[in-house]
Design an enzyme around this catalytic site. Structure first.
Site, mmCIF file in Angstrom:
data_model
loop_
_atom_site.group_PDB
_atom_site.id
_atom_site.type_symbol
_atom_site.label_atom_id
_atom_site.label_comp_id
_atom_site.label_asym_id
_atom_site.label_seq_id
_atom_site.Cartn_x
_atom_site.Cartn_y
_atom_site.Cartn_z
ATOM 1 N N HIS A 198 0.815 -1.219 0.000
ATOM 2 C CA HIS A 198 0.000 0.000 0.000
ATOM 3 C C HIS A 198 0.849 1.270 0.000
ATOM 4 O O HIS A 198 0.322 2.359 -0.217
ATOM 5 C CB HIS A 198 -1.016 -0.006 1.153
ATOM 6 C CG HIS A 198 -0.484 0.349 2.503
ATOM 7 N ND1 HIS A 198 -0.245 -0.593 3.474
ATOM 8 C CD2 HIS A 198 -0.183 1.537 3.061
ATOM 9 C CE1 HIS A 198 0.180 -0.001 4.575
ATOM 10 N NE2 HIS A 198 0.235 1.302 4.343
ATOM 11 N N ASP A 211 0.454 -7.581 1.813
ATOM 12 C CA ASP A 211 0.823 -6.167 1.934
ATOM 13 C C ASP A 211 2.344 -5.981 1.933
ATOM 14 O O ASP A 211 2.877 -5.189 2.713
ATOM 15 C CB ASP A 211 0.207 -5.537 3.181
ATOM 16 C CG ASP A 211 0.192 -4.005 3.115
ATOM 17 O OD1 ASP A 211 0.359 -3.455 2.008
ATOM 18 O OD2 ASP A 211 0.025 -3.365 4.178
ATOM 19 N N ASN A 267 5.029 5.610 8.640
ATOM 20 C CA ASN A 267 5.854 4.499 9.114
ATOM 21 C C ASN A 267 5.608 3.236 8.293
ATOM 22 O O ASN A 267 6.416 2.292 8.341
ATOM 23 C CB ASN A 267 5.557 4.173 10.581
ATOM 24 C CG ASN A 267 6.266 5.080 11.560
ATOM 25 O OD1 ASN A 267 5.637 5.799 12.324
ATOM 26 N ND2 ASN A 267 7.587 5.057 11.539
ATOM 27 N N SER A 268 4.494 3.177 7.569
ATOM 28 C CA SER A 268 4.145 1.971 6.825
ATOM 29 C C SER A 268 5.282 1.525 5.917
ATOM 30 O O SER A 268 5.872 2.324 5.187
ATOM 31 C CB SER A 268 2.903 2.219 5.967
ATOM 32 O OG SER A 268 1.762 2.359 6.763
ATOM 33 N N GLY A 301 -6.938 -25.856 0.803
ATOM 34 C CA GLY A 301 -7.985 -26.570 0.068
ATOM 35 C C GLY A 301 -8.993 -27.184 1.016
ATOM 36 O O GLY A 301 -9.756 -28.078 0.640
ATOM 37 N N THR A 320 -11.362 -26.108 4.876
ATOM 38 C CA THR A 320 -11.683 -25.169 5.949
ATOM 39 C C THR A 320 -11.570 -25.883 7.280
ATOM 40 O O THR A 320 -11.746 -27.101 7.379
ATOM 41 C CB THR A 320 -13.096 -24.586 5.786
ATOM 42 O OG1 THR A 320 -14.047 -25.667 5.768
ATOM 43 C CG2 THR A 320 -13.210 -23.797 4.500
#
Length: 582
Positions: A48, A79, A160-161, A219, A221
């Site tokens: 981002h 991210d 700071n990201s 593949g 849950t």
């Protein structure tokens, strides 16, 4: 004692500060932070942070110098982004910590560019403790997922990201990303999060490939059982996990060497792994405990991931205060060239170029970036746009490295397009074996059994049916790659690094399409030796895996596997190259 502690803290900050990077979006569109991880300028930051910048940005170091930087690779799910600073081959870089050893209460520090205050390129340092480890922050849709992340009370604010969080010894613990703010302003309230450096290390090879990369899914849950344990609540029958025996209601005990006891634990581990990896999974079903290697699926299809990226809006970048006018009323920021120090009479404004902002984003238009203009030549020379890639230039570089290494270890002499391979061997039981591969001529004899194929279509059927003839397409793809190289082979790309057989060190992986099949070459990162070739006919079935055994720098033997089953294993007694098929 207090004085000694203060001296140790100052020394750790002095060790860490040179590797911190202040990132500025060209044209004044914002910025953030980053951290150098290699002497040749590779650095990590957030997806981002780079998203508004597009293909390049300007970066400053604490020595007061400014450098052009080019985008390398993107991980929008986690991210993360990799960039490369240009102009030197001796950049200061961070030493990696082991973030799995971090514990709540450990001292830590954050160094970066909050609110873009580092206009004189001197980063801000904040000190605190790790408030928590193994945290999970839900993604925005399926992007910007923070799995198994670090939480700190060291002050983190916009800007700071993408910057570093270090331990008390100045070693890199992670990449700062999210933080919790007060409702009425973007001011830190002591709850910040960082992507662990161990997660980033898993993705370094993928990011260096120049691709836009995805994360892994099992593949299946998983739910937390009321009586304790992470239990499979649903599973795809087409998944590798199902082929390896994982079933509904089985309890997962361990993934990639890490114990898991809740559904949150499972997601925390999977969220740190790239798609396509094969890792060890231990589970218990009906009283029986099993440990198997499972190949992980992708969270997204490629088109789906690119579509989500193009519609994702990163947080608005922080905007610094307006600079004061100089004596002549000129507010235009000035700067030195790449690698040059800022001049003493320059105003303390972010070092973005006046007339050379970024070009179009390789992953679609930036919602926050300034209007696209010409890319500086030093960056343009290292940027190639291609769908599915952040920067195809770096993939081409890795392809060249791969083929140079492959050709350097070819056992049959220099390859050319007329060459036929004749390989003879003997199994552990003493059975003689011979394999011949040439253009559209494929044959194999083992004992009294003779097998052959007249074309790659028949080789596809051999792999799809788990035939022993699956050794032939692996060898022929190898032969063809040596003859033609990646650029003439067909659709080829460097994928990154991954475990081999679920084990580290991570191997380099090259991928190419061959006769309707996908071929993967895996090479040892230190020796460069080819260790395995995988041939995939159907993603819903096991690939043919040709494992290669080396001894004294030579190929001593081979083994053909499908999944956990070995079909043949033999010593190589002779490897001959002939000018034409006989």
């Amino acid at each position: 004692m207090l004085q000694l502690a203060e001296q140790a803290r100052v020394a750790a900050i002095d060790r860490a500060r040179p590797s911190a990077v202040s990132v500025f979006v060209p044209g004044g569109g914002g910025g953030g932070s980053g951290v150098l991880i290699s002497p040749d300028g590779y650095a990590l930051t957030n997806f981002h942070v780079t998203s508004p910048a597009g293909s390049f940005m300007r970066c400053g170091l604490s020595d007061g110098r400014v450098y052009d930087a080019v985008l390398v690779g993107l991980d929008p799910v986690g991210d993360l982004a990799m960039i490369r600073l240009l102009g030197r081959d001796d950049f200061p870089f961070a030493t990696f910590a082991d973030s799995l050893r971090a514990r709540p209460g450990d001292w830590c520090m954050v160094i970066g560019n909050p609110f873009l205050l580092a206009t004189n390129l001197q980063p801000t340092v904040t000190w605190g403790i790790l408030s928590g480890v193994g945290r999970y922050q839900y993604p925005s849709g399926t992007l910007l997922e923070y799995a198994d992340c670090l939480q700190t009370d060291a002050s983190i604010n916009p800007g700071n990201s993408g910057g570093p969080i270090y331990n008390a010894d100045g070693e890199l613990l992670g990449i700062v990303g999210r933080c919790s703010f007060e409702k009425r302003g973007r001011v830190n309230v002591g709850v910040g999060y960082a992507i662990s450096i161990n997660q980033a290390k898993n993705f370094l090879g993928y990011l260096r490939s120049g691709r836009i990369v995805d994360h892994a899914t099992l593949g299946a849950t998983v739910a937390t059982d009321p009586d304790g344990g992470a239990v499979v609540s649903n599973i795809l029958e087409s998944s590798d996990a199902y082929r390896r025996g994982l079933r509904y209601n089985a309890e997962i005990l361990e993934i990639d060497g890490r114990p898991v006891t809740t559904a949150n634990d499972v997601q925390n581990v999977l969220g740190t792994l790239p798609s396509g990896w094969r890792v060890d999974v231990m589970f218990r079903d009906r009283g029986k405990t099993t440990r198997v290697q499972i190949r992980l699926n992708s969270v997204h299809g490629q088109d789906e991931l690119l579509a989500k990226m193009s519609s994702a809006l990163p947080p608005p970048p922080p905007v610094p205060d307006e600079p004061e006018e100089d004596s002549e009323g000129d507010e235009s920021p000035k700067e030195g060239g790449p690698g040059e120090p800022l001049q003493p009479d320059q105003p303390e404004t972010p070092p973005h170029p006046d007339k050379s902002p970024h070009g179009p984003s390789p992953h679609g238009p930036s919602p926050h970036g300034p209007a696209a203009q010409a890319i500086p030549k030093v960056v343009a020379d290292m940027f190639v746009e291609r769908r599915g890639y952040a920067n195809y230039f770096f993939n081409l570089r890795q392809q060249d490295r791969f083929i140079d290494s492959l050709r350097g270890q070819f056992p049959g002499g220099a390859a050319d397009e007329t060459a036929q391979w004749v390989i003879t061997g003997k199994t552990a039981e003493g059975t003689e074996l011979e394999v011949r591969v040439a253009d559209d001529q494929y044959a194999m004899v083992i004992g009294e059994t003779s097998l052959q194929a007249s074309g790659r279509g028949e080789l596809f059927e051999a792999v799809d049916s788990d035939s022993i003839l699956g050794i032939v397409p692996a060898l022929d793809a190898w032969r063809t790659m040596l003859e033609r190289g990646p650029k003439q082979f067909g659709e080829s790309y460097y994928q990154g690094t991954m475990p081999l057989g679920g084990q580290r060190p991570l191997r380099d992986c090259m991928v190419a399409l061959y006769g309707g099949m996908e071929v993967r070459w895996l090479m040892h990162p230190d020796t460069g030796l080819l260790e395995c070739i995988e041939v995939v006919a159907d993603r819903d079935s096991d690939p043919a895996e040709l494992w290669i055994r080396h001894q004294d720098g030579k190929i001593a033997g081979m083994e053909l596997r499908y999944g956990i089953d070995t079909l043949v294993q033999f010593d190589v007694t002779n490897w001959e190259r002939k000018e034409s098929a006989e």
